[in-house]
Motif scaffolding. Sequence first.
Motif, mmCIF file in Angstrom:
data_model
loop_
_atom_site.group_PDB
_atom_site.id
_atom_site.type_symbol
_atom_site.label_atom_id
_atom_site.label_comp_id
_atom_site.label_asym_id
_atom_site.label_seq_id
_atom_site.Cartn_x
_atom_site.Cartn_y
_atom_site.Cartn_z
ATOM 1 N N LEU B 17 0.823 -1.210 0.000
ATOM 2 C CA LEU B 17 0.000 0.000 0.000
ATOM 3 C C LEU B 17 0.854 1.255 0.000
ATOM 4 O O LEU B 17 0.557 2.229 -0.693
ATOM 5 C CB LEU B 17 -0.922 0.003 1.214
ATOM 6 N N VAL B 18 1.917 1.236 0.766
ATOM 7 C CA VAL B 18 2.811 2.398 0.792
ATOM 8 C C VAL B 18 3.352 2.647 -0.608
ATOM 9 O O VAL B 18 3.288 3.749 -1.138
ATOM 10 C CB VAL B 18 3.978 2.182 1.786
ATOM 11 N N ALA B 19 3.861 1.548 -1.201
ATOM 12 C CA ALA B 19 4.461 1.691 -2.530
ATOM 13 C C ALA B 19 3.437 2.228 -3.529
ATOM 14 O O ALA B 19 3.711 3.175 -4.274
ATOM 15 C CB ALA B 19 5.009 0.343 -2.999
ATOM 16 N N GLY B 387 -5.027 2.645 2.826
ATOM 17 C CA GLY B 387 -3.712 2.860 3.424
ATOM 18 C C GLY B 387 -3.830 3.468 4.805
ATOM 19 O O GLY B 387 -3.127 3.086 5.733
ATOM 20 N N LEU B 388 -4.744 4.417 4.920
ATOM 21 C CA LEU B 388 -4.937 5.064 6.223
ATOM 22 C C LEU B 388 -5.471 4.067 7.244
ATOM 23 O O LEU B 388 -5.002 3.997 8.377
ATOM 24 C CB LEU B 388 -5.904 6.242 6.082
ATOM 25 N N ALA B 392 -0.830 2.029 6.950
ATOM 26 C CA ALA B 392 0.343 1.969 6.076
ATOM 27 C C ALA B 392 0.883 3.370 5.851
ATOM 28 O O ALA B 392 2.080 3.596 5.785
ATOM 29 C CB ALA B 392 -0.025 1.333 4.739
ATOM 30 N N VAL B 393 -0.026 4.329 5.717
ATOM 31 C CA VAL B 393 0.402 5.714 5.551
ATOM 32 C C VAL B 393 -0.249 6.558 6.629
ATOM 33 O O VAL B 393 -1.339 6.234 7.116
ATOM 34 C CB VAL B 393 0.011 6.255 4.157
ATOM 35 N N GLY B 394 0.394 7.639 7.000
ATOM 36 C CA GLY B 394 -0.144 8.484 8.058
ATOM 37 C C GLY B 394 -0.956 9.640 7.491
ATOM 38 O O GLY B 394 -1.089 9.785 6.279
ATOM 39 N N MET B 395 -1.474 10.451 8.393
ATOM 40 C CA MET B 395 -2.260 11.614 7.988
ATOM 41 C C MET B 395 -1.404 12.574 7.172
ATOM 42 O O MET B 395 -1.866 13.194 6.217
ATOM 43 C CB MET B 395 -2.822 12.340 9.223
ATOM 44 N N ALA B 396 -0.130 12.687 7.578
ATOM 45 C CA ALA B 396 0.752 13.613 6.880
ATOM 46 C C ALA B 396 0.822 13.247 5.401
ATOM 47 O O ALA B 396 0.747 14.114 4.521
ATOM 48 C CB ALA B 396 2.145 13.581 7.489
ATOM 49 N N PHE B 397 0.916 11.941 5.158
ATOM 50 C CA PHE B 397 0.974 11.502 3.765
ATOM 51 C C PHE B 397 -0.317 11.868 3.037
ATOM 52 O O PHE B 397 -0.314 12.329 1.889
ATOM 53 C CB PHE B 397 1.213 9.994 3.694
#
Lengths: 124, 490, 380
Positions: B17-19, B387-388, B392-397
């Motif tokens: 998911l990050v990728a 992702g959230l 996998a990814v944060g809010m910043a992303f």
Amino acid sequence: MAIVLVAEDDSDIRDLIVFKLEQAGHTVLPAENGQVALRVAAGRTPDVALLDVMMPGMSGLDVCRALRERPETARIPIIMLTARAQESDVQTGLQAGADDYIVKPFSPRDLTQRVETVLARAGT
Amino acid sequence: MSGVDADALFAAGQDVLVAVNVALLAYFLCVNTSYLLLIVLAARDAVYQHRRESFSGDESVYANPLVAPISMIMPAFNEEAGIAEAVRAMLALRYPGFEVVVVDDGCTDGTFERLRAEHDLVEMPRVVPGDIPVRGEILSVHVPSQGTVPLVVVRKRNGGRADATNAGVNFARHPLVCIVDADSVLDPDALLAVARPFSDDPWRVVAVGGTIRIANGCTVVAGRVTEVRMPSRWLVRIQVIEYLRAFLLGRTGWSRLGGLLVISGAFGLFRRDLVVRIGGMDPDSIGEDAELVLRLHRRMREERADYRIVFVSGPVSWTEAPSTVRVLARQRRRWQRGLAELMWKHRAMIGNPRYGRIGLFSLPYQLLFELLAPVVRLGSLLLLPAGLLMDAVGMAFAVWFVLASYGYGVLVTFTALAVEEYAFRRYHRWSDLVVAAVASQLEGLGYRQLNAWWGIQGIAAALRRTPRVWGVMTREGFSTPGGAGGDGGR
Amino acid sequence: MIFGNLSQVVLGVLLNGLGLLGLVIVTGRVRHRWRAERDARLAAQARPWLLALIGGDDDVAEPLDRLSALGRREWRAIMPSALTLLAQVRGQGHDALALLFDRRGLAGDALRGLSARGAVARADAAYVLGLLGRIEAVPRLRRLLGDRDPQVRAVAARALGQIGDPVAAPDLIGCLSGARQVPAHIVVQALILLGPPARPALVAALARGEAPVRAVVVDVLGFTGGYAGSAEAVPALARAVASDPAEEVRARAARALGKMGTRECLDPLLDATDPAYPEAVRAEAARALGELGAVEAVPVLRDLLGAPGYRVPHSAAEALRELGPPAWEALRVAAADAEGPAGGGPVAAHAREALAVVELRRGVRPPVGAVARVRPPSGH
């Protein structure tokens, strides 16, 4: 002195023609396009019309035909102003009912003379 | 040990998911940056044109006895409401020599009767060169009884827009053909300007596209747009912004790069001999206008011709945009399907160095950023929340993501608005400006997502129908009917 | 964290960017409107004087003085009108306006501007000099035909045509080829304006130039040859029709002969309808015979109705249409060859189409006719 309908979309040239004809003592009905020209002519019948061939929307030839279809203006002399001195253009103009042609660039003095010549020929 | 497995799986999922999300972010950055570059190119072009306007000599083109005459081709299907006025307006365009060829494509309404009444049409015997094969049988040919009006009305059995256009090209007598919609409203000087590249570079220019703008909301008097205004519905307002960015500035930019792929069927000028040589429009193609241009590129490249296909931003063809969601959805599905089928049909060109910039640059761009855009856009709508959720990814992303896709997009649109304000100044009221600014924000909030959904439906339709459509399309072979001489030289 | 801070920075940049663009749009609009209003106001004040200058019959001293004394800003507001009128007016009005440009030092500015650094300034200068018809600018305008900026070259070519000094003819022809060209349509117009004195240069180019150059030369000869002394032009065009290596040039030469319209054009055109000539040339020759108005061509044109393909018979029928009653009679015979909706094959079909146009011109509505199709000629 005569009432002259002038339809020309370029304001500089129109103003010059109006100036020149008024200077010669005529009453001028200026119009910036074909539709306005016909409206103006319906309100006050001109003795002669000077029409630019290439006006956007309704061309001078269309105005010429429309004037010819109306009984009040069917017989008035019509002069066309054109940027091209091509035989085919002159022919189309004459078929549409024009009496004379003036090619741009034109001489302002010549223009008044032509207007007066067609008026004399028409016997006004 | 299933807990470990699940954890490992979860971790792997997170990594994927990050990728994917990073890739999506990069994608949006690329899309928006490419648009920004195209707009900058277009702006430079506009500045260049503007500074030289005073002595560009359009007047002298008009007075030129040797300027190539044009046949305007108006395919019409059930256009009784507007046809008379549209034809009248076409006949009143400023151009030294042209004719209007209306093709009545088996209309079932009063389209033909309107024209007959207006121009007192009479039927004429006519010999037609069978330059391009036409499917719908030609029934009759009519001209105005007043011989000086350069109008021809061709009646044929229904065969679709492309077929009607082909019939029109057969009847066209002049070396240039201008294809327009029966309901488009052209600026009075549009023909003069769109023909300009042919005069300036007659040995190389093979086709010219003109700008399309949206007529909804504008005042049209006697077939001429007299007052330009923003439409009243938000759905159409957003399209105005979209047309400005993509169809005006985007195409100007592509034209500068020498990679213009699309000339709208609502306003394009072509050399007749070349249209005949490549067999005219493909009646089986959905995006027949784009397909014609691509086939023209293909032929020119294969013949190693030194040629140009150009876009001019000044003159405008005003056209009515869909004002309801239903009609818009249909239009967008058709566009996307057309694009998909076009890419499939000409897949051999994609990435092929033989086709120069078109093969290496324009087509891959279209594939990546136009055809696949709906998939990516909707994908991101699912994958970012996923992702959230999976941490996998944060809010910043997520903030980054929104900045890159939405924020950057609005910035690009604002740049387009600024170019419009300095280069074209079509909209005069202050409220138009406010509307445009708001519409630029709204575009990314729902409109684009809906478009993406319709786009996917279009792609799906293309995939489903693949066998049938392609089966018929093997007729490319007969697109070379002799090439009867041609007036324009090489 | 860094990520977060950075994204805040980016957000800030983005919002500021949007704000800035908004400001740019609004100020652009405000400034444009303010200027337009100011210029309109200033122009309205000066306009009566401009009209008096151009339209005045004898005494133009006062308007001339008034306009000469205008401040920079006022002049700039009225300048577009002055340029339009300069381009559209001939005779006394033009001379008066040219005098004004002289008085304001604009002719001198323009002469200096020809060697300005900016391309727009050079083009502007050439444009004004062309409108003013300044013959002393000719040598420098000729040099400007080799300018590195394409538009400067184009404006210089147009100006040379307007000034009308035939010494420029070889240079104008020269810029039809090579690395620094001028669009053919502009060169054509300029050469036409130079008129018959340019003809020797044109005839010479017909023997030497490349195909695109020859094509243009042939066009210009067609437009300037019709007047007295076309003696050298007709043989040159006849040679081009008969033996130019490029088909396009041959076809255009045929068209040009039709435009010239003198008797000597007849024979080369009749020759060019021979089946030995390419289809495009034959078709143009047939059409040119119609334009020439030579009734002697009727039998030849009549036979051409039976030529293969579409273009030659169609042009022949159109030519017969233009040639008056004897030609119409020939068309009637051909059309009656085999009556019936599409009977008689292509010969009758072409004849019927032409006749219908003849009838329509005389106000007779044609009977309902069928659409005939002709297969394109193959193997070309």
